[in-house]
Design an enzyme around this catalytic site. Structure first.
Site, PDB file in Angstrom:
ATOM      1  N   ARG A 188       6.338   2.650   3.731  1.00 31.74           N
ATOM      2  CA  ARG A 188       5.675   2.947   2.460  1.00 31.74           C
ATOM      3  C   ARG A 188       6.293   2.076   1.377  1.00 31.74           C
ATOM      4  O   ARG A 188       7.461   1.673   1.470  1.00 31.74           O
ATOM      5  CB  ARG A 188       5.865   4.421   2.086  1.00 31.74           C
ATOM      6  CG  ARG A 188       5.118   5.386   2.981  1.00 31.74           C
ATOM      7  CD  ARG A 188       3.617   5.419   2.666  1.00 31.74           C
ATOM      8  NE  ARG A 188       2.912   6.435   3.415  1.00 31.74           N
ATOM      9  CZ  ARG A 188       2.117   6.194   4.453  1.00 31.74           C
ATOM     10  NH1 ARG A 188       1.903   4.972   4.883  1.00 31.74           N
ATOM     11  NH2 ARG A 188       1.503   7.196   5.060  1.00 31.74           N
TER      12      ARG A 188
ATOM     13  N   HIS B 252      -2.129  -3.050   3.079  1.00 32.54           N
ATOM     14  CA  HIS B 252      -1.993  -1.763   3.782  1.00 32.54           C
ATOM     15  C   HIS B 252      -3.014  -1.651   4.927  1.00 32.54           C
ATOM     16  O   HIS B 252      -3.792  -0.697   5.000  1.00 32.54           O
ATOM     17  CB  HIS B 252      -2.136  -0.581   2.807  1.00 32.54           C
ATOM     18  CG  HIS B 252      -1.422   0.657   3.301  1.00 32.54           C
ATOM     19  ND1 HIS B 252      -0.712   1.488   2.480  1.00 32.54           N
ATOM     20  CD2 HIS B 252      -1.310   1.192   4.547  1.00 32.54           C
ATOM     21  CE1 HIS B 252      -0.203   2.486   3.193  1.00 32.54           C
ATOM     22  NE2 HIS B 252      -0.552   2.322   4.449  1.00 32.54           N
TER      23      HIS B 252
END
Ligand code: NAP
Length: 320
Positions: A235, A283
């Protein structure tokens, strides 16, 4: 379940503040024709909703669902759900575990390691310029890849990288007994420095928890071999962005491949875009199959209806 003639129909809400959840509706209807799906601004009578499928759900919304039996992340991580200060923590919270997700992550991480280790970016430039130009070929046996986070995805990547000849090591919270051939494991804070000292490439595949937030910082970079390559597929908040820029500037890190960011989409004026040592992907390292999300959600709801434990329930004390 709502009574609908003789049959029962699950009522599932799709909740996100950042994503148009309509994209999941066809998969839920395929998995359960006649499902009572709720999404968008108007959720209808809240007391019908039994399961909520979430990606950054609006804070406070889950707490307003009086009959909620299941909070289901649509991803492997749950950090985007536990960020809600009003999360009803007594309800089961589950994540998706999907073999297809591991396959996608193996492909991405293998590509990211190889593209840097074999100088593939240089070939993109030389090919475009019509130049026959060889890069050094260093045997993968002499390149050490470390994976921080040796869970479902980290273990799959470790096995894949060992399979193409890299020296692979992993680091996790608890000790690992069963390891793929060629993979060495470290665990806990006590073995972190030893792990880091042998990572020519470091891959972050940790979950985001209070313990791992800011894990990728200046102190950690200083413990890597000089000139290491960082791959962050965890993350964005694992990384202290200013520390990465400083480590690249000093040469302590040679390159970074980043797939997750504190702010997504990464703003157009962010300094990462202009740094040629940083390779950015939006992502996309891996994705969960939509039908798998629908099937696991409905299976978990059915298990809970029978008073049984759902699959892949997260330990909220541990944070992942
Ligand atoms: P997982 O199965 O829960 O594995 C997590 C691993 O991290 C475990 O090995 C765990 O140790 C370790 N860990 C957790 N906290 C730790 C700590 N404080 N110190 C050391 N090790 C720690 O998770 P997963 O399914 O592999 O997914 C990992 C993460 O990948 C997700 O949480 C998500 O953030 C990220 N992800 C990214 C993408 C993308 O497209 N970029 C896609 C999917 C997932 P133990 O083995 O001892 O429990």
């Amino acid at each position: 379940m709502q009574r609908n003639g003789d049959s029962t129909t699950p009522c599932v809400a799709l909740l996100s503040e950042v994503l148009d959840m309509q994209y999941l509706a066809p998969a839920f209807r395929e998995a359960c024709p006649g499902i009572d799906l709720r999404l968008g601004a108007e959720l209808g009578p809240l007391e019908d909703i039994e399961a909520a499928v979430c990606w950054f759900p609006p804070h406070g919304q889950l707490a307003q669902l009086p009959k909620l039996k299941l909070v289901q992340s649509l991803a492997a991580g749950i950090d985007h759900i536990v960020a809600d200060p009003q999360l009803p923590r007594e309800r089961p919270l589950c994540r998706i575990v999907d073999p297809g997700m591991a396959t996608g992550m193996k492909a991405y991480v293998s590509w990211a390691v190889v593209q840097r280790h074999r100088g593939m970016n240089a070939y993109v430039a030389s090919s475009a310029a019509g130049r026959w130009e060889e890069q050094d070929v260093v045997s993968p046996r002499r390149h050490r890849v470390g994976i921080a986070g040796l869970g479902t995805l980290g273990m799959a990547c470790a096995e894949a990288l060992a399979g193409i000849g890299y020296q692979v090591r992993g680091w996790s919270r608890s000790a690992k007994e069963a390891l793929p051939p060629g993979v060495v494991a470290f665990h806990g804070a006590g073995q972190l420095d030893a792990f880091l000292s042998g990572c020519d490439t470091l891959v972050c595949l940790l979950p985001l928890t209070p313990q791992t937030q800011g894990f990728l910082d200046a102190a950690l970079f200083a413990k890597l071999p000089r000139g290491a390559h960082l791959i962050n597929v965890g993350r964005g908040d694992h990384l202290v962005e200013a520390d990465l820029l400083a480590a690249l500037e000093s040469g302590q890190l040679a390159a970074a491949t980043l797939d997750a960011f504190s702010q997504e989409p990464l703003p157009p004026d962010h300094p990462f875009w202009a740094d040629p040592r940083i390779l950015i992907t939006p992502h996309i390292a891996t994705r969960t199959d939509r039908l798998v999300i629908a099937q696991q959600t409905l299976a978990n709801l059915a298990l809970l209806q029978k008073g049984e434990r759902p699959q892949h329930q997260v330990d909220l004390e541990r944070g992942y």
